[in-house]
Design a protein around this motif. Structure first.
Motif, PDB file in Angstrom:
ATOM      1  N   LYS A  95       0.747  -1.265  -0.014  1.00  0.00           N
ATOM      2  CA  LYS A  95      -0.012  -0.130   0.069  1.00  0.00           C
ATOM      3  C   LYS A  95       0.753   1.395   0.079  1.00  0.00           C
ATOM      4  O   LYS A  95       0.501   2.249  -0.436  1.00  0.00           O
ATOM      5  CB  LYS A  95      -0.980  -0.200   1.401  1.00  0.00           C
ATOM      6  CG  LYS A  95      -2.046  -0.997   1.146  1.00  0.00           C
ATOM      7  CD  LYS A  95      -3.067  -0.792   2.339  1.00  0.00           C
ATOM      8  CE  LYS A  95      -4.230  -1.866   2.293  1.00  0.00           C
ATOM      9  NZ  LYS A  95      -4.992  -1.910   3.302  1.00  0.00           N
ATOM     10  N   SER A  98       2.233   1.914  -3.716  1.00  0.00           N
ATOM     11  CA  SER A  98       1.228   2.191  -4.389  1.00  0.00           C
ATOM     12  C   SER A  98       0.546   3.512  -4.114  1.00  0.00           C
ATOM     13  O   SER A  98       0.291   4.265  -5.096  1.00  0.00           O
ATOM     14  CB  SER A  98       0.096   1.240  -4.553  1.00  0.00           C
ATOM     15  OG  SER A  98      -0.657   0.908  -3.413  1.00  0.00           O
ATOM     16  N   LYS A  99       0.284   3.778  -2.726  1.00  0.00           N
ATOM     17  CA  LYS A  99      -0.141   5.040  -2.456  1.00  0.00           C
ATOM     18  C   LYS A  99       0.558   6.110  -2.315  1.00  0.00           C
ATOM     19  O   LYS A  99       0.296   7.438  -2.264  1.00  0.00           O
ATOM     20  CB  LYS A  99      -1.165   4.846  -1.296  1.00  0.00           C
ATOM     21  CG  LYS A  99      -2.385   3.806  -1.517  1.00  0.00           C
ATOM     22  CD  LYS A  99      -3.287   4.030  -0.215  1.00  0.00           C
ATOM     23  CE  LYS A  99      -4.576   3.353  -0.573  1.00  0.00           C
ATOM     24  NZ  LYS A  99      -5.495   3.245   0.654  1.00  0.00           N
ATOM     25  N   GLY A 100       1.910   5.795  -1.890  1.00  0.00           N
ATOM     26  CA  GLY A 100       2.810   6.861  -1.463  1.00  0.00           C
ATOM     27  C   GLY A 100       2.912   7.458   0.001  1.00  0.00           C
ATOM     28  O   GLY A 100       1.939   6.926   0.675  1.00  0.00           O
ATOM     29  N   GLU A 103      -0.197   9.980   0.984  1.00  0.00           N
ATOM     30  CA  GLU A 103      -1.563   9.551   1.138  1.00  0.00           C
ATOM     31  C   GLU A 103      -1.609   8.453   2.225  1.00  0.00           C
ATOM     32  O   GLU A 103      -2.915   8.573   2.944  1.00  0.00           O
ATOM     33  CB  GLU A 103      -1.782   8.964  -0.254  1.00  0.00           C
ATOM     34  CG  GLU A 103      -3.442   8.750  -0.427  1.00  0.00           C
ATOM     35  CD  GLU A 103      -3.773   8.071  -1.660  1.00  0.00           C
ATOM     36  OE1 GLU A 103      -4.807   7.452  -1.851  1.00  0.00           O
ATOM     37  OE2 GLU A 103      -3.062   8.550  -2.613  1.00  0.00           O
ATOM     38  N   TYR A 104      -0.604   7.779   2.294  1.00  0.00           N
ATOM     39  CA  TYR A 104      -0.843   6.406   3.214  1.00  0.00           C
ATOM     40  C   TYR A 104      -0.263   6.526   4.696  1.00  0.00           C
ATOM     41  O   TYR A 104      -0.716   6.153   5.410  1.00  0.00           O
ATOM     42  CB  TYR A 104      -0.527   5.321   2.417  1.00  0.00           C
ATOM     43  CG  TYR A 104      -0.501   3.980   3.251  1.00  0.00           C
ATOM     44  CD1 TYR A 104      -1.731   3.695   3.839  1.00  0.00           C
ATOM     45  CD2 TYR A 104       0.458   3.205   3.457  1.00  0.00           C
ATOM     46  CE1 TYR A 104      -2.026   2.676   4.422  1.00  0.00           C
ATOM     47  CE2 TYR A 104       0.364   2.255   4.324  1.00  0.00           C
ATOM     48  CZ  TYR A 104      -0.952   1.508   4.358  1.00  0.00           C
ATOM     49  OH  TYR A 104      -1.025   0.404   5.400  1.00  0.00           O
ATOM     50  N   SER A 107      -2.059   8.691   7.378  1.00  0.00           N
ATOM     51  CA  SER A 107      -3.587   8.228   7.212  1.00  0.00           C
ATOM     52  C   SER A 107      -3.834   7.517   8.400  1.00  0.00           C
ATOM     53  O   SER A 107      -3.122   7.011   9.115  1.00  0.00           O
ATOM     54  CB  SER A 107      -4.061   7.564   6.231  1.00  0.00           C
ATOM     55  OG  SER A 107      -3.542   6.351   5.997  1.00  0.00           O
ATOM     56  N   GLU A 109      -5.720   5.062   8.418  1.00  0.00           N
ATOM     57  CA  GLU A 109      -5.545   3.670   7.996  1.00  0.00           C
ATOM     58  C   GLU A 109      -4.038   2.891   8.329  1.00  0.00           C
ATOM     59  O   GLU A 109      -3.890   1.856   8.617  1.00  0.00           O
ATOM     60  CB  GLU A 109      -5.686   3.246   6.352  1.00  0.00           C
ATOM     61  CG  GLU A 109      -5.560   1.978   6.032  1.00  0.00           C
ATOM     62  CD  GLU A 109      -5.326   1.685   4.284  1.00  0.00           C
ATOM     63  OE1 GLU A 109      -5.883   0.879   3.881  1.00  0.00           O
ATOM     64  OE2 GLU A 109      -5.639   2.691   3.746  1.00  0.00           O
ATOM     65  N   TRP A 110      -3.194   3.966   8.050  1.00  0.00           N
ATOM     66  CA  TRP A 110      -1.510   3.449   8.627  1.00  0.00           C
ATOM     67  C   TRP A 110      -1.643   3.289  10.064  1.00  0.00           C
ATOM     68  O   TRP A 110      -1.146   2.297  10.526  1.00  0.00           O
ATOM     69  CB  TRP A 110      -0.630   4.883   8.190  1.00  0.00           C
ATOM     70  CG  TRP A 110       0.610   4.562   8.779  1.00  0.00           C
ATOM     71  CD1 TRP A 110       1.201   5.032   9.770  1.00  0.00           C
ATOM     72  CD2 TRP A 110       1.934   3.680   7.993  1.00  0.00           C
ATOM     73  NE1 TRP A 110       2.500   4.802   9.975  1.00  0.00           N
ATOM     74  CE2 TRP A 110       2.801   4.190   8.681  1.00  0.00           C
ATOM     75  CE3 TRP A 110       1.845   3.273   6.634  1.00  0.00           C
ATOM     76  CZ2 TRP A 110       4.076   3.572   8.353  1.00  0.00           C
ATOM     77  CZ3 TRP A 110       3.089   2.811   6.285  1.00  0.00           C
ATOM     78  CH2 TRP A 110       4.205   2.875   7.388  1.00  0.00           C
TER      79      TRP A 110
END
Length: 269
Positions: A95, A98-100, A103-104, A107, A109-110
């Motif tokens: 992730k 792909s997201k960098g 962005e990730y 976040s 989510e991280w």
């Protein structure tokens, strides 16, 4: 030598100093950056800095460093036998790639992924700690002739098995995993005896003595007397022993409070 040529040389030196098995992303980043700079029509370091501002190279060093940190955690989880942790970190790696970084890595989510990994690791460490207690108390029960100490070990063994049950994992599940059985450092026959002993104990709650305790006491006394008699020889042998040490990698901790130290290999020392 122009300023930009010095920058190119510096980046190649940085790449040269990095071990590809430990820092593959960072090594690739510095090599790629050096090659990219060679292809640009720039002369100064200031121009080089300005030219990468709108390219992936601008925050590429930070991204590569984070990727390598996850790479080491994947490797460590694999070597420890934590398959679920390895899978989780592999997903985080993919992730992030792909997201960098922006962005990730910043976040929710991280953060959630980090917390999930910590829970899994904590659980596995608890399982290992309890398994070690089970084995240690089994050994004490098997070799200690004094009834009071044996009863204490039986009590501790019961407690360890109860703690294992609270984790909703069975002893039979753990002994099917070589990660746990390797902790015993025993022979195949010794491991079989250990497993049989615990399984019978779980069913009956009773320790069946198959050895003559008086004979065991005599044997312990004999060994103690021999050790005293040969103390000087034992000390001389001990001086010949060589200790090894682990070669560790310091990885910046994800919670920003320090470093995680991951043992990569044993080296002579």
């Amino acid at each position: 030598m122009t300023d930009v040529r010095k920058v190119i040389t510096l980046n190649r030196l940085r790449a040269q100093m990095l071990d590809e098995t430990i820092s593959p992303a960072q090594k690739k980043y510095y090599l790629d950056l050096a090659q990219w700079l060679e292809q640009q029509n720039i002369q100064t370091a200031e121009e080089a800095t300005h030219s990468i501002r709108n390219t992936p190279y601008y925050d590429g060093a930070a991204l590569a460093k984070e990727l390598d940190g996850i790479h080491l955690r994947i490797k460590a989880a694999r070597e420890l036998g934590f398959k679920d942790v390895e899978e989780l970190y592999t997903k985080r790696y993919d992730k992030l790639l792909s997201k960098g970084l922006k962005e990730y890595a910043f976040s929710q989510e991280w953060i959630d992924g980090y917390n999930q990994a910590q829970k899994l690791i904590t659980r596995h460490l608890q399982e290992k700690e309890i398994f070690a207690r089970i084995f240690c108390n089994y050994v004490r029960i098997a070799i200690i002739p004094e009834q009071k100490q044996r009863q204490e070990s039986i009590k501790n063994l019961n407690k360890a098995l109860e703690d294992l049950e609270k984790l909703d994992v069975s002893f039979s599940e753990l002994v099917c995993n070589k990660v746990f059985t390797q902790l015993t450092m025993t022979t195949e026959d010794g491991l079989k005896h250990f497993i049989d002993f615990i399984e019978k104990f779980q069913k009956s709650g009773i320790v069946v003595d198959t050895k003559d305790r008086d004979q065991l006491k005599k044997e312990q006394k004999r060994i103690g007397q021999w050790a005293k008699k040969n103390a000087s020889k034992l000390m001389d042998v001990g001086k010949l022993e060589q200790w090894n040490r682990a070669s560790c990698i310091a990885v910046p901790s994800e919670n920003s409070v320090g470093y995680d130290f991951i043992a990569m290999k044993e080296v002579k020392g």
